[in-house]
Design a protein around this motif. Structure first.
Motif, mmCIF file in Angstrom:
data_model
loop_
_atom_site.group_PDB
_atom_site.id
_atom_site.type_symbol
_atom_site.label_atom_id
_atom_site.label_comp_id
_atom_site.label_asym_id
_atom_site.label_seq_id
_atom_site.Cartn_x
_atom_site.Cartn_y
_atom_site.Cartn_z
ATOM 1 N N VAL A 44 0.812 -1.246 0.003
ATOM 2 C CA VAL A 44 -0.105 0.012 0.075
ATOM 3 C C VAL A 44 0.924 1.333 0.008
ATOM 4 C CG1 VAL A 44 -2.103 1.117 1.080
ATOM 5 C CG2 VAL A 44 -1.498 -1.205 1.547
ATOM 6 N N SER A 45 0.567 1.995 -0.757
ATOM 7 C CA SER A 45 1.507 3.331 -0.888
ATOM 8 C C SER A 45 0.891 4.420 -1.751
ATOM 9 C CB SER A 45 2.969 3.186 -1.752
ATOM 10 O OG SER A 45 3.819 4.013 -1.824
ATOM 11 N N GLN A 46 0.771 5.466 -1.236
ATOM 12 C CA GLN A 46 0.036 6.663 -2.107
ATOM 13 C C GLN A 46 0.736 6.931 -3.101
ATOM 14 O OE1 GLN A 46 -0.670 10.332 -3.374
ATOM 15 N NE2 GLN A 46 1.183 10.362 -1.976
ATOM 16 N N SER A 47 1.989 7.235 -2.949
ATOM 17 C CA SER A 47 3.085 7.980 -3.843
ATOM 18 C C SER A 47 3.380 6.684 -4.947
ATOM 19 C CB SER A 47 4.427 8.360 -3.188
ATOM 20 O OG SER A 47 5.013 7.351 -2.789
ATOM 21 N N GLU A 99 6.326 5.227 -4.578
ATOM 22 C CA GLU A 99 7.639 5.522 -4.791
ATOM 23 C C GLU A 99 8.244 5.295 -3.496
ATOM 24 O OE1 GLU A 99 8.749 5.450 -7.518
ATOM 25 O OE2 GLU A 99 7.019 6.458 -8.721
ATOM 26 N N THR A 100 7.837 4.961 -2.438
ATOM 27 C CA THR A 100 8.373 4.510 -1.041
ATOM 28 C C THR A 100 9.514 3.617 -0.979
ATOM 29 O OG1 THR A 100 6.536 5.846 0.230
ATOM 30 C CG2 THR A 100 8.083 4.359 1.421
ATOM 31 N N ALA A 101 10.704 3.951 -1.110
ATOM 32 C CA ALA A 101 12.020 2.848 -1.021
ATOM 33 C C ALA A 101 11.511 1.788 -0.256
ATOM 34 C CB ALA A 101 13.005 3.756 -0.570
HETATM 35 C C1 F6R Z 1 1.725 10.655 7.381
HETATM 36 C C2 F6R Z 1 2.252 9.911 5.847
HETATM 37 C C3 F6R Z 1 3.189 9.199 5.798
HETATM 38 C C4 F6R Z 1 3.044 8.309 4.341
HETATM 39 C C5 F6R Z 1 4.129 7.287 4.477
HETATM 40 C C6 F6R Z 1 4.074 6.283 3.102
HETATM 41 O O1 F6R Z 1 0.508 11.476 7.102
HETATM 42 O O2 F6R Z 1 1.774 10.671 4.967
HETATM 43 O O3 F6R Z 1 3.292 8.305 6.856
HETATM 44 O O4 F6R Z 1 1.649 7.528 4.529
HETATM 45 O O5 F6R Z 1 5.455 8.094 4.223
HETATM 46 O O6 F6R Z 1 4.015 6.850 1.987
HETATM 47 P P1 F6R Z 1 3.442 6.329 0.871
HETATM 48 O O7 F6R Z 1 1.929 5.965 1.327
HETATM 49 O O8 F6R Z 1 3.450 7.302 -0.532
HETATM 50 O O9 F6R Z 1 4.223 4.972 0.613
#
Ligand code: F6R
Length: 366
Positions: free
Chosen positions: A104-107, A109-111
């Motif tokens: 699960v990752s919004q971006s 791109e989280t390493a």
């Molecule tokens: C908190 C926040 C971070 C992200 C985390 C994962 O408000 O935004 O904790 O949720 O850095 O980021 P994604 O989802 O992009 O992998």
């Protein structure tokens, strides 16, 4: 660009009803009784061969994954573990070809999340990504992608991305249940129908947004507080606590309400604010007795409950109510007041709401 809102975060909080609707979109069939997830290319055989699910993410997305665990276990009856990506990789997780890994990752791109995805694939697991960015690294490398249609999230503190991740988990959990036959069609139809009601219920909460401002101003003068809850209320408490820390810089701790007396209760003294979530019908009585434990030590308790559950009023100092829904769906509502609490507390403290100190929107280093 902020569409009349003072900050991106507030704009994004208010965009949630739309984000829910867009994420559900065409994924609910016309009869309104079933989920259709055409983007998931697993065959029925592949779904039936899943022996365990691992959900991997960081931060807020990890908190969505904690709710995801309950959703999948309840709907599909498959064992689920949720892990922080930076921990998962280094604990020699047992990943087999019959493991389904959900990142699960919004971006996207989280390493750490990306590295965990690669490790899962190396071990032969199928990987489903829940992400907000079409064409992101995570989306490109996963076998199946469920896009959350939250739209761009600019504020560092995640709000609509988190809630759309919850919607994605409801849809995916229902899809698994339909494919496995783990739930009666009637039950699935009732969950789908309640799911469709969520956007309007979030609108109801947002209409009383100002009420949470007053609450936040009371909280903003403290340096230390607790969020308590049980079951899914605890999962939401974790997210509420992170949001508050992240942008208001107030230290808070989320605790499973029943666990306080095993140590943390020692920190409760006169005037310490405790935010108690008592949304889950089936755990209500238990939570109320935990609230009494902190009240007896002098805590000042703000309670959050579902409309119609008037019992809480007697047990707490102040109470906020949210519309009623199925317990399984309640995180998609109960987190909203906590997002507003964090927002207004940050504002009351004069912080840079959209760009909190020390943090970046996308964490592409390990
Ligand atoms: C908190 C926040 C971070 C992200 C985390 C994962 O408000 O935004 O904790 O949720 O850095 O980021 P994604 O989802 O992009 O992998």
């Amino acid at each position: 660009e902020k569409a009349g809102f003072d900050h991106f975060m507030l704009k994004e909080i208010y965009e949630q009803p739309k984000a829910y609707r867009d994420t559900m979109g065409s994924r609910i069939d016309e009869s309104g009784t079933k989920v259709v997830l055409n983007e998931v290319k697993m065959t029925a055989e592949q779904v039936k061969s899943i022996q365990q699910v691992h959900i991997i993410a960081c931060g807020t997305a990890y908190h969505a994954g904690l709710v995801g665990k309950s959703i999948i276990e309840k709907l599909a009856r498959i064992p689920v573990e949720t892990d922080v990506a930076s921990e998962y990789r280094y604990r020699s997780p047992i990943i087999t070809p019959n493991t389904l890994v959900i990142v699960v990752s919004q971006s996207g791109e989280t390493a750490d999340t990306l590295a965990a995805l690669r490790e899962a694939k190396r071990c032969g697991a199928r990987v489903v990504a829940i992400t907000n960015v079409v064409g992101s690294s995570v989306a490109r490398e996963a076998d199946d992608v469920i896009v959350t249609w939250a739209g761009p999230e600019i504020a560092v503190a995640s709000t609509k991305a988190y809630t759309s991740q919850l919607i994605a988990f409801y849809l995916f959990g229902l899809y698994l249940a339909q494919t496995l036959g783990s739930q009666e069609a009637e039950y699935i139809a009732s969950v789908v129908s309640e799911l469709k009601e969520l956007p309007a219920k979030v609108e109801q909460i947002l209409e009383q947004g100002e009420a949470f401002k007053d609450w936040a101003e009371q909280v903003a003068s403290h340096n230390n507080l607790f969020f308590i809850g049980r079951g899914l209320d605890y999962a939401v408490a974790l997210e509420g606590s992170l949001k508050l820390k992240e942008i208001s810089y107030i230290h808070s701790e989320a605790y499973p309400a029943g666990e306080l007396k095993h140590g943390t209760l020692a920190l409760i003294e006169e005037g310490v604010p405790v935010i108690a979530l008592a949304i889950q019908d089936d755990l209500f009585e238990k939570t109320v007795s935990n609230i009494k434990e902190v009240k007896a030590r002098g805590a000042y308790v703000f309670g959050l409950h579902a409309e119609g559950e008037t019992e809480l009023v007697k047990a707490v100092d102040q109470v906020f109510s949210i519309p009623h829904t199925l317990p399984l769906l309640s995180p998609a509502l109960s987190v909203v007041p906590l997002q507003l609490l964090a927002y207004y507390a940050s504002l009351a403290r004069g912080n840079d709401v959209d760009k909190p100190r020390n943090l970046a929107k996308s964490v592409t280093v390990e």
